[in-house]
Design an enzyme around this catalytic site. Sequence first.
Site, mmCIF file in Angstrom:
data_model
loop_
_atom_site.group_PDB
_atom_site.id
_atom_site.type_symbol
_atom_site.label_atom_id
_atom_site.label_comp_id
_atom_site.label_asym_id
_atom_site.label_seq_id
_atom_site.Cartn_x
_atom_site.Cartn_y
_atom_site.Cartn_z
ATOM 1 N N SER A 16 0.820 -1.214 0.000
ATOM 2 C CA SER A 16 0.000 0.000 0.000
ATOM 3 C C SER A 16 0.856 1.267 0.000
ATOM 4 O O SER A 16 1.805 1.410 0.770
ATOM 5 C CB SER A 16 -0.917 0.015 1.223
ATOM 6 O OG SER A 16 -1.649 1.228 1.270
ATOM 7 N N LYS A 66 -13.784 -4.150 1.865
ATOM 8 C CA LYS A 66 -14.743 -3.089 1.574
ATOM 9 C C LYS A 66 -16.183 -3.505 1.840
ATOM 10 O O LYS A 66 -16.997 -2.685 2.278
ATOM 11 C CB LYS A 66 -14.564 -2.599 0.140
ATOM 12 C CG LYS A 66 -13.202 -1.943 -0.089
ATOM 13 C CD LYS A 66 -13.013 -1.481 -1.515
ATOM 14 C CE LYS A 66 -11.622 -0.913 -1.725
ATOM 15 N NZ LYS A 66 -11.407 -0.420 -3.112
ATOM 16 N N ASP A 102 -13.554 5.832 -3.811
ATOM 17 C CA ASP A 102 -13.040 5.318 -5.080
ATOM 18 C C ASP A 102 -13.770 5.956 -6.260
ATOM 19 O O ASP A 102 -13.153 6.277 -7.283
ATOM 20 C CB ASP A 102 -13.204 3.796 -5.146
ATOM 21 C CG ASP A 102 -12.230 3.059 -4.249
ATOM 22 O OD1 ASP A 102 -11.152 3.615 -3.945
ATOM 23 O OD2 ASP A 102 -12.538 1.920 -3.847
ATOM 24 N N GLY A 236 -3.773 3.896 -12.602
ATOM 25 C CA GLY A 236 -4.660 4.219 -11.501
ATOM 26 C C GLY A 236 -4.026 5.083 -10.426
ATOM 27 O O GLY A 236 -4.646 5.311 -9.374
#
Length: 277
Positions: A16, A66, A102, A236
């Site tokens: 991450s 999530k 997101d 991204g």
Amino acid sequence: MADAALEVWGDPIEHSLSPALHAAAYRQLGWDWTYGRRRVTEAAFPGELAASAPALRGLSLTMPLKAAAFAAAATRDERAALTGAVNTLLLTGAAPRGFNTDVGGIVRSLAEEGVDGVEDARIVGAGATATSALVALAELGARRVEVAARRPAAVTPLQVLGDRLGITVLPVPLTADPFAPVPLTIATLPGGAPLEPLTADALATGGGLLLDVVYGHWPTALSDAWERVGGRAVSGAGMLLHQAVLQIRIFRSGDPAEPLPDETAVVAVMRRALVGG
């Protein structure tokens, strides 16, 4: 602002980049906040949340948490409600508040590429991220979206969501050739996902701008195909950056629409952190 502790949870989590992004922003803002990372499995999530929430201001959630975070949230913003996914929990109140940043990350990333509206588009892949991509396309005014997937049956939930959003969602096999021309393609396949070169080239031909949500495995099979046909592809990384900006807004005020102080400077230092500068 007062001291606060925040973390990003997921499994795996070692890759991450969120700690670097958040730390850069907090330094720029002059906040004495910390932001760590913790490997948490989906099964362990409820217990970890119950034990840790009192000591944390908020959480960022990545895969596979999530849906679990969505279930744990007492309230959810509209984007989270539509997608069934929460990637941000604000823990400062009596109960966790859930948000999906997101979707906004995709919208803001595309705006940087000059895309502020689109009628037709294509999504590659039908997993969880495809849901956020579809909601983002709805916010950009899309009315027709093809979803190219290995299993067309996997597109059914996106068709149901499309009906709610006023979008016609059309499943097409990932092996289709040729594909209909579109001005925008959003690829949601996992990094390193195998893709036949002929299929990648068919998607790239007439595929418009490619936003590939992958940022840790770049270039991808699709970005290579876009280069072969002379198209434009972006990773991204912009989505990651802008969803983090929205998270920090939430951690500060509880409102993803309320800008940070001198946000332009904050985004600039976060962008440098993203590339290791």
